[in-house]
Design an enzyme around this catalytic site. Structure first.
Site, PDB file in Angstrom:
ATOM      1  N   SER A 135       0.853  -1.199   0.000  1.00  0.00           N
ATOM      2  CA  SER A 135       0.000   0.000   0.000  1.00  0.00           C
ATOM      3  C   SER A 135       0.883   1.242   0.000  1.00  0.00           C
ATOM      4  O   SER A 135       1.997   1.222   0.547  1.00  0.00           O
ATOM      5  CB  SER A 135      -0.877   0.030   1.262  1.00  0.00           C
ATOM      6  N   TYR A 142      -1.326  -0.611  10.197  1.00  0.00           N
ATOM      7  CA  TYR A 142      -1.411  -1.101   8.812  1.00  0.00           C
ATOM      8  C   TYR A 142      -0.199  -0.621   8.011  1.00  0.00           C
ATOM      9  O   TYR A 142       0.441  -1.396   7.291  1.00  0.00           O
ATOM     10  CB  TYR A 142      -2.722  -0.585   8.225  1.00  0.00           C
TER      11      TYR A 142
HETATM   12  N1  LIG Z   1      -8.497  -0.662  -1.935  1.00  0.00           N
HETATM   13  C1  LIG Z   1      -7.496   0.163  -1.695  1.00  0.00           C
HETATM   14  O1  LIG Z   1      -7.643   1.403  -1.794  1.00  0.00           O
HETATM   15  C2  LIG Z   1      -6.147  -0.386  -1.300  1.00  0.00           C
HETATM   16  C3  LIG Z   1      -5.079   0.529  -1.211  1.00  0.00           C
HETATM   17  C4  LIG Z   1      -3.837   0.049  -0.856  1.00  0.00           C
HETATM   18  C5  LIG Z   1      -3.645  -1.287  -0.611  1.00  0.00           C
HETATM   19  N2  LIG Z   1      -4.697  -2.150  -0.689  1.00  0.00           N
HETATM   20  C6  LIG Z   1      -4.419  -3.562  -0.397  1.00  0.00           C
HETATM   21  O2  LIG Z   1      -4.984  -4.352  -1.413  1.00  0.00           O
HETATM   22  C7  LIG Z   1      -5.295  -5.656  -0.887  1.00  0.00           C
HETATM   23  C8  LIG Z   1      -6.733  -6.010  -1.255  1.00  0.00           C
HETATM   24  O3  LIG Z   1      -7.575  -5.068  -0.612  1.00  0.00           O
HETATM   25  P1  LIG Z   1      -9.026  -4.689  -1.139  1.00  0.00           P
HETATM   26  O4  LIG Z   1      -9.067  -3.214  -1.168  1.00  0.00           O
HETATM   27  O5  LIG Z   1      -9.401  -5.470  -2.335  1.00  0.00           O
HETATM   28  O6  LIG Z   1      -9.855  -5.119   0.169  1.00  0.00           O
HETATM   29  P2  LIG Z   1     -11.192  -5.965   0.367  1.00  0.00           P
HETATM   30  O7  LIG Z   1     -12.202  -5.531  -0.591  1.00  0.00           O
HETATM   31  O8  LIG Z   1     -11.511  -5.801   1.824  1.00  0.00           O
HETATM   32  O9  LIG Z   1     -10.708  -7.461   0.091  1.00  0.00           O
HETATM   33  C9  LIG Z   1      -9.806  -8.072   0.992  1.00  0.00           C
HETATM   34  C10 LIG Z   1      -9.729  -9.550   0.721  1.00  0.00           C
HETATM   35  O10 LIG Z   1      -8.877 -10.157   1.724  1.00  0.00           O
HETATM   36  C11 LIG Z   1      -9.612 -11.199   2.388  1.00  0.00           C
HETATM   37  N3  LIG Z   1      -9.183 -11.337   3.768  1.00  0.00           N
HETATM   38  C12 LIG Z   1      -9.292 -10.422   4.767  1.00  0.00           C
HETATM   39  N4  LIG Z   1      -8.885 -10.952   5.927  1.00  0.00           N
HETATM   40  C13 LIG Z   1      -8.509 -12.241   5.650  1.00  0.00           C
HETATM   41  C14 LIG Z   1      -8.024 -13.308   6.436  1.00  0.00           C
HETATM   42  N5  LIG Z   1      -7.832 -13.177   7.761  1.00  0.00           N
HETATM   43  N6  LIG Z   1      -7.736 -14.493   5.841  1.00  0.00           N
HETATM   44  C15 LIG Z   1      -7.935 -14.647   4.493  1.00  0.00           C
HETATM   45  N7  LIG Z   1      -8.400 -13.667   3.706  1.00  0.00           N
HETATM   46  C16 LIG Z   1      -8.694 -12.481   4.280  1.00  0.00           C
HETATM   47  C17 LIG Z   1     -11.061 -10.744   2.270  1.00  0.00           C
HETATM   48  O11 LIG Z   1     -12.011 -11.794   2.471  1.00  0.00           O
HETATM   49  P3  LIG Z   1     -12.623 -12.157   3.937  1.00  0.00           P
HETATM   50  O12 LIG Z   1     -12.852 -10.872   4.645  1.00  0.00           O
HETATM   51  O13 LIG Z   1     -13.852 -12.962   3.669  1.00  0.00           O
HETATM   52  O14 LIG Z   1     -11.570 -12.992   4.618  1.00  0.00           O
HETATM   53  C18 LIG Z   1     -11.074 -10.243   0.839  1.00  0.00           C
HETATM   54  O15 LIG Z   1     -11.123 -11.331  -0.056  1.00  0.00           O
HETATM   55  C19 LIG Z   1      -5.049  -5.580   0.619  1.00  0.00           C
HETATM   56  O16 LIG Z   1      -3.799  -6.129   0.936  1.00  0.00           O
HETATM   57  C20 LIG Z   1      -5.049  -4.074   0.881  1.00  0.00           C
HETATM   58  O17 LIG Z   1      -4.279  -3.752   2.016  1.00  0.00           O
HETATM   59  C21 LIG Z   1      -5.937  -1.729  -1.021  1.00  0.00           C
END
Ligand SMILES: NC(=O)c1ccc[n+]([C@@H]2O[C@H](COP(=O)([O-])OP(=O)(O)OC[C@H]3O[C@@H](n4cnc5c(N)ncnc54)[C@H](OP(=O)(O)O)[C@@H]3O)[C@@H](O)[C@H]2O)c1
Length: 256
Positions: free
Chosen positions: A142, A155
């Site tokens: 991130s 985080y």
């Molecule tokens: N969206 C943004 O703006 C952004 C920016 C920077 C970085 N990121 C990074 O991108 C990645 C994906 O994020 P996203 O934005 O797509 O978030 P999201 O929509 O919340 O998706 C997160 C995914 O991770 C899974 N997950 C969460 N806790 C888990 C656990 N304990 N065990 C296994 N799976 C787990 C969730 O499913 P369950 O909850 O069902 O487990 C879901 O499939 C993350 O690493 C996040 O930090 C996102």
């Protein structure tokens, strides 16, 4: 608006076996779909299945925040795939603490390190014996790792550790012909990302649109923006890229 792209080459990842963690929604679901569209066989995982995740991927429910959960998932994934060519360590989550760093409870620091950092270390370790020469690992970090804020200190610190880990791993695995890269997304519209930003926006009385207005390219990220970048970094087109971190944020973060 995300511009619709020409369909990807459906043979680019033919014969490749991919694991995408956190593949039930958001960036992980889009990445799994993109690798499937390129011809890969894909296994995804998350704690719960959703309607959003690609049907053509094999979903294995699991909690990656513990070593036991990771080992169970890895064993099941290898049972399906036999070996791994592409690993995308994407699972991650955070909750903003409006009171700042000292208001973040000890257990939440541990939770954040376990999920946002150690899950990638553990999944990689568990799958490494099955990773083949020519393989690629893409970690999803991130921009928070480079621009830490008090509300997301736990985080941000975990993601900074992930960046350092990726660099070290790249050096170690290069002689084996396995590349390791790290993507630092900015503001990408996903269920998890929007929930965090809504809390932060509410706390200071602004809207999500206000938060997005500072993105030079004029829009927030679409999960497919990240998926496309993962596909590139995982492909032979990126065969000379390893140990790199790529900020993917529409130009938002003012750093070199
Ligand atoms: N969206 C943004 O703006 C952004 C920016 C920077 C970085 N990121 C990074 O991108 C990645 C994906 O994020 P996203 O934005 O797509 O978030 P999201 O929509 O919340 O998706 C997160 C995914 O991770 C899974 N997950 C969460 N806790 C888990 C656990 N304990 N065990 C296994 N799976 C787990 C969730 O499913 P369950 O909850 O069902 O487990 C879901 O499939 C993350 O690493 C996040 O930090 C996102």
């Amino acid at each position: 608006m995300f511009k619709t792209l020409a369909p990807p080459d459906p043979t680019e990842f033919a014969g490749k076996r991919a694991v995408v963690t956190g593949g039930s929604r958001g960036i992980g679901a889009a990445t799994a779909q993109r690798l499937l569209d390129g011809g890969a066989t894909v296994v995804t995982t998350a704690r719960k299945a959703t309607d959003e995740m690609p049907k053509a991927a094999t979903f294995i429910a699991g909690d990656l925040s513990t070593l036991t959960g990771v080992r169970a998932f890895a064993e099941a994934a290898l049972g399906v795939l036999g070996g791994v060519d592409i690993l995308v360590n994407n699972a991650g989550a955070a909750r903003a603490h409006l009171g700042g760093t000292s208001s973040i409870p000890d257990e939440e620091w541990l939770d954040s390190v376990n999920l946002n950092y150690l899950s990638a270390v553990r999944v990689t370790n568990a799958l490494l014996p099955a990773l083949r020469e020519g393989g690629a690992i893409v970690n999803i970090s991130s921009v928070a790792a480079r621009l830490p804020t008090p509300q997301l200190a736990h985080y941000s610190a975990a993601k900074a550790a992930l960046n350092a880990y990726g660099k070290a791993l790249a050096a170690e695995l290069a002689p084996a012909g396995i590349r390791v890269t790290t993507i630092l997304p900015g503001n990408v519209v996903t269920p998890g990302g929007e929930a965090i930003r809504q809390d932060l926006a509410d706390a200071v009385g602004i809207s999500l649109d206000d938060i997005r207005s500072g993105i030079p390219l004029g829009r927030p990220g679409d999960p497919r923006d990240v998926a496309e970048t993962v596909a590139y970094l995982a492909s032979d087109r990126a065969q000379w890229i390893t140990g790199a971190t790529l900020v993917l944020d529409g130009g938002e973060v003012p750093l070199i």
